[in-house]
Design an enzyme around this catalytic site. Structure first.
Site, PDB file in Angstrom:
ATOM      1  N   SER A 118      57.846   7.339  37.502  1.00 35.68           N
ATOM      2  CA  SER A 118      57.516   8.632  36.918  1.00 35.68           C
ATOM      3  C   SER A 118      56.021   8.726  36.643  1.00 35.68           C
ATOM      4  O   SER A 118      55.329   7.719  36.519  1.00 35.68           O
ATOM      5  CB  SER A 118      58.287   8.835  35.612  1.00 35.68           C
ATOM      6  OG  SER A 118      59.665   8.637  35.811  1.00 35.68           O
ATOM      7  N   HIS A 123      45.329  18.485  33.872  1.00 38.55           N
ATOM      8  CA  HIS A 123      43.996  18.869  34.324  1.00 38.55           C
ATOM      9  C   HIS A 123      43.612  20.143  33.576  1.00 38.55           C
ATOM     10  O   HIS A 123      44.455  21.041  33.387  1.00 38.55           O
ATOM     11  CB  HIS A 123      43.976  19.137  35.833  1.00 38.55           C
ATOM     12  CG  HIS A 123      44.489  18.005  36.655  1.00 38.55           C
ATOM     13  ND1 HIS A 123      43.765  16.856  36.894  1.00 38.55           N
ATOM     14  CD2 HIS A 123      45.675  17.832  37.279  1.00 38.55           C
ATOM     15  CE1 HIS A 123      44.470  16.032  37.645  1.00 38.55           C
ATOM     16  NE2 HIS A 123      45.634  16.595  37.891  1.00 38.55           N
ATOM     17  N   CYS A 146      62.228  10.407  37.445  1.00 40.59           N
ATOM     18  CA  CYS A 146      63.445  10.048  38.163  1.00 40.59           C
ATOM     19  C   CYS A 146      64.437   9.496  37.144  1.00 40.59           C
ATOM     20  O   CYS A 146      64.058   8.764  36.245  1.00 40.59           O
ATOM     21  CB  CYS A 146      63.169   8.994  39.230  1.00 40.59           C
ATOM     22  SG  CYS A 146      62.221   9.593  40.635  1.00 40.59           S
TER      23      CYS A 146
END
EC number: 4.1.1.50
Length: 278
Positions: A118, A123, A146
């Site tokens: 994972s 950003h 996951c």
């Protein structure tokens, strides 16, 4: 397919479903001069620098129950920051039943379970309009996991971590996993809207639109703050220092900016378009 702790499907080895949440927030501000604009961007860069963003993402990892493997962070010149966290699985002792329910996730006080393969990223994008005196700060956060839990459980905390005028959220389940008989499962939990993972008190504050593609397990929700107080959008002063005409003009500009972001299209004539009609 309603899943619960008591009615869990037995899988063949690991749960290979990938669940991805993209959370995008926007903060809009009126900055009438270059000095104000530079001060606003400096303020945003300080408020959401790489160190603080790392703390936010680390709390997200705690909420979804992941172990942090590696952190990469960067403050950019002249503005903006990025953080990427890789997380890994830990031992699962018990699967809480609330992980299978459409409900808001916790704030950073409890963890759910552990995940594998994972990552969590953020950003930031401070920018400004060249003519309208409007500055906008955008942060993009992606949580990809996951396993059994949905990253939507971190959404409540993310909303509380940012002052946001507009939010857009995308959630998608990709790939498949198999039960013990080899039958493919393309989703392992019920969901009909991202809104079900947002607390009612927050939903009351926003106008919200859903665009969902249920057969493809794609869910999209966007939100715009209902109440508008001009004082919340002036950087370093308040509307008492403005004339009525100035306040009205700035209000119109800000509302158009917010509507354009919310609806994803330009809603005012571009100067280039006007010159073509002359």
């Amino acid at each position: 397919m309603k899943l619960s702790q008591e009615k869990r499907i037995q899988l063949h080895e690991f749960n290979n479903l990938t669940k991805s949440l993209s959370f995008n927030m926007y903060d809009v501000c009126y900055t009438k001069s270059k000095k104000e604009r530079e001060a606003y961007i400096a303020y945003i860069d300080e408020q959401y620098n790489a160190d603080r963003l790392t703390k936010i993402l680390t709390n997200v990892a705690d909420i979804i129950g992941a172990h942090v493997l590696n952190v990469a962070k960067q403050d950019y010149v002249p503005q903006g920051a990025s953080v990427t966290i890789l997380v890994s699985e830990g031992p699962i002792v018990e699967v809480p039943t609330e992980n299978f329910e459409e409900s808001p996730g916790p704030l950073p006080s409890t963890a759910a379970l552990h995940l594998d393969k994972s990552h969590i990223t953020v950003h930031t994008y401070p920018e400004y309009h060249p003519h309208e005196g409007i500055s906008t700060f955008r942060a993009d956060i992606d949580v990809s996991t996951c396993g059994e839990i949905s990253p939507l459980k971190a959404l409540n905390y993310l909303i509380h971590s940012f002052d946001t005028d507009i939010m857009t959220m995308d959630y998608r389940v990709r790939g498949f996993t198999r039960d013990v008989d080899g039958h493919k499962l393309f989703i392992d939990h019920d969901i009909n809207s991202i809104q079900n993972f947002i607390p009612s008190g927050i939903k009351d504050d926003y106008d919200m639109i859903d665009v969902n593609v249920y057969p493809e397990n794609i869910f999209h929700t966007k939100c715009k703050l209902k109440d508008f107080d001009l004082n919340n959008y002036l950087f370093g002063y308040n509307k008492d220092s403005l004339t009525d005409d100035e306040a009205s003009d700035i209000t119109d500009r800000l509302k158009i900016e917010m509507d354009e972001i919310f609806y994803g299209k330009n809603m005012r004539a571009h100067p280039r378009d006007s010159s073509r009609n002359e």
